[in-house]
Design a protein around this motif. Sequence first.
Motif, PDB file in Angstrom:
ATOM      1  N   LEU A 119       0.907  -1.323  -0.111  1.00 20.75           N
ATOM      2  CA  LEU A 119       0.072  -0.061  -0.070  1.00 20.75           C
ATOM      3  C   LEU A 119       0.929   1.297  -0.184  1.00 20.75           C
ATOM      4  O   LEU A 119       0.432   2.213  -0.693  1.00 20.75           O
ATOM      5  N   ALA A 120       2.129   1.261   0.741  1.00 22.29           N
ATOM      6  CA  ALA A 120       2.737   2.496   0.724  1.00 22.29           C
ATOM      7  C   ALA A 120       3.564   2.676  -0.529  1.00 22.29           C
ATOM      8  O   ALA A 120       3.692   3.779  -1.102  1.00 22.29           O
ATOM      9  N   LEU A 121       4.128   1.631  -1.003  1.00 22.89           N
ATOM     10  CA  LEU A 121       4.696   1.505  -2.275  1.00 22.89           C
ATOM     11  C   LEU A 121       3.650   2.233  -3.564  1.00 22.89           C
ATOM     12  O   LEU A 121       4.256   3.188  -4.137  1.00 22.89           O
ATOM     13  N   VAL A 122       2.726   1.474  -3.588  1.00 22.25           N
ATOM     14  CA  VAL A 122       1.582   1.907  -4.539  1.00 22.25           C
ATOM     15  C   VAL A 122       1.323   3.366  -4.362  1.00 22.25           C
ATOM     16  O   VAL A 122       1.315   4.220  -5.409  1.00 22.25           O
ATOM     17  N   PHE A 123       1.163   3.926  -3.177  1.00 19.52           N
ATOM     18  CA  PHE A 123       0.667   5.329  -2.950  1.00 19.52           C
ATOM     19  C   PHE A 123       1.686   6.219  -3.222  1.00 19.52           C
ATOM     20  O   PHE A 123       1.557   6.946  -3.933  1.00 19.52           O
ATOM     21  N   VAL A 124       3.079   6.029  -2.926  1.00 16.78           N
ATOM     22  CA  VAL A 124       4.061   6.879  -3.505  1.00 16.78           C
ATOM     23  C   VAL A 124       4.138   6.974  -4.898  1.00 16.78           C
ATOM     24  O   VAL A 124       4.410   7.864  -5.578  1.00 16.78           O
ATOM     25  N   LEU A 125       4.173   5.624  -5.554  1.00 15.09           N
ATOM     26  CA  LEU A 125       4.377   5.747  -6.982  1.00 15.09           C
ATOM     27  C   LEU A 125       3.077   6.464  -7.931  1.00 15.09           C
ATOM     28  O   LEU A 125       3.395   7.253  -8.783  1.00 15.09           O
ATOM     29  N   ARG A 126       2.019   6.090  -7.228  1.00 16.65           N
ATOM     30  CA  ARG A 126       0.657   6.666  -7.724  1.00 16.65           C
ATOM     31  C   ARG A 126       0.933   8.300  -7.851  1.00 16.65           C
ATOM     32  O   ARG A 126       0.639   8.868  -8.650  1.00 16.65           O
ATOM     33  N   ARG A 127       1.070   8.826  -6.421  1.00 14.27           N
ATOM     34  CA  ARG A 127       1.141  10.242  -6.237  1.00 14.27           C
ATOM     35  C   ARG A 127       2.501  10.829  -7.364  1.00 14.27           C
ATOM     36  O   ARG A 127       2.129  11.856  -7.690  1.00 14.27           O
ATOM     37  N   ARG A 128       3.500  10.054  -7.333  1.00 13.25           N
ATOM     38  CA  ARG A 128       4.536  10.794  -8.106  1.00 13.25           C
ATOM     39  C   ARG A 128       3.883  10.797  -9.663  1.00 13.25           C
ATOM     40  O   ARG A 128       4.121  11.696 -10.451  1.00 13.25           O
ATOM     41  N   ARG A 129       3.439   9.847 -10.152  1.00 14.34           N
ATOM     42  CA  ARG A 129       2.953   9.622 -11.471  1.00 14.34           C
ATOM     43  C   ARG A 129       1.754  10.629 -11.869  1.00 14.34           C
ATOM     44  O   ARG A 129       1.688  11.500 -12.743  1.00 14.34           O
ATOM     45  N   VAL A 130       0.895  10.963 -10.699  1.00 14.68           N
ATOM     46  CA  VAL A 130      -0.310  11.804 -11.003  1.00 14.68           C
ATOM     47  C   VAL A 130       0.290  13.299 -11.066  1.00 14.68           C
ATOM     48  O   VAL A 130      -0.119  14.047 -12.050  1.00 14.68           O
ATOM     49  N   LEU A 131       1.169  13.319 -10.173  1.00 18.14           N
ATOM     50  CA  LEU A 131       1.828  14.881 -10.347  1.00 18.14           C
ATOM     51  C   LEU A 131       2.619  15.161 -11.375  1.00 18.14           C
ATOM     52  O   LEU A 131       2.366  16.341 -11.870  1.00 18.14           O
ATOM     53  N   CYS A 132       3.414  14.362 -11.915  1.00 23.79           N
ATOM     54  CA  CYS A 132       4.049  14.435 -12.929  1.00 23.79           C
ATOM     55  C   CYS A 132       3.276  14.704 -14.201  1.00 23.79           C
ATOM     56  O   CYS A 132       3.313  15.509 -15.084  1.00 23.79           O
ATOM     57  N   ARG A 133       2.157  13.762 -14.567  1.00 26.13           N
ATOM     58  CA  ARG A 133       1.380  13.732 -15.713  1.00 26.13           C
ATOM     59  C   ARG A 133       0.508  14.990 -15.596  1.00 26.13           C
ATOM     60  O   ARG A 133       0.224  15.518 -16.550  1.00 26.13           O
TER      61      ARG A 133
END
Length: 164
Positions: A119-133
Motif C-alpha cells: 500500500l505504501a509503495l503503490v501510494f508513493v508511485l501513484r502520487r508521483r505519476r499523477v503529479l508529473c502527468r
Amino acid sequence: MAAALILAALVTCLFMAFRWNRRYRGPTGGASAAEAPTREERGRVAPYLRSGETAPGPELSQLTVASARELLRVWENPWAAYGFLLYLAWMALSLGRTVWSGAASPGVLAAFLPVLALLALVFVLRRRRVLCRSRQAIEANADLAAWAPTPEPATGWDQLRRPY
C-alpha cells in the motif's frame, strides 16, 4: 516509546497539512467543488491527462487543464502524503505489538505486513505519476486553453445541483 513518536509525528503532519492547505489554496480551499470537472468530463480528457499531449480543441484543452489542476489540488499536499505513510507505519506497529503480546499469531504479521508495505509503495508511485502527468498536461494545454471561451461561474443553487 515508538508509538508515541509516531503519534506525535502523525498529529504534526495533520496540522501541517491543514496549514499547507490554508497557505497554498486560500481560506476556501482553492477551487470549489462546483468548479471542478465532473466524472464524465474527466473521462473525456483522460487520454490527454495520461499522455500529456495537447487536446485537439480549445474546449477540450480547457477541460484538460481544469482536470489536471483538480488532480494537483488533491495530490499535491506533501504533508497529507506523509501523514498517510505514518498512518500505515502506525498500523504496522500496532500489528507488531499485537503479535508481541501474544494476542495474535506471527502469521498475522507475516500476512499483513507485506500488504501494508505494498500500500505504501503503490501510494508513493501513484502520487508521483499523477503529479508529473498533471503538470505535463497543464504545460501542453495551457496555451490552447486560453483561446476557449470562459464559462460563466455558477451562482445561487446551480452550484449545488452539479454532480460530484
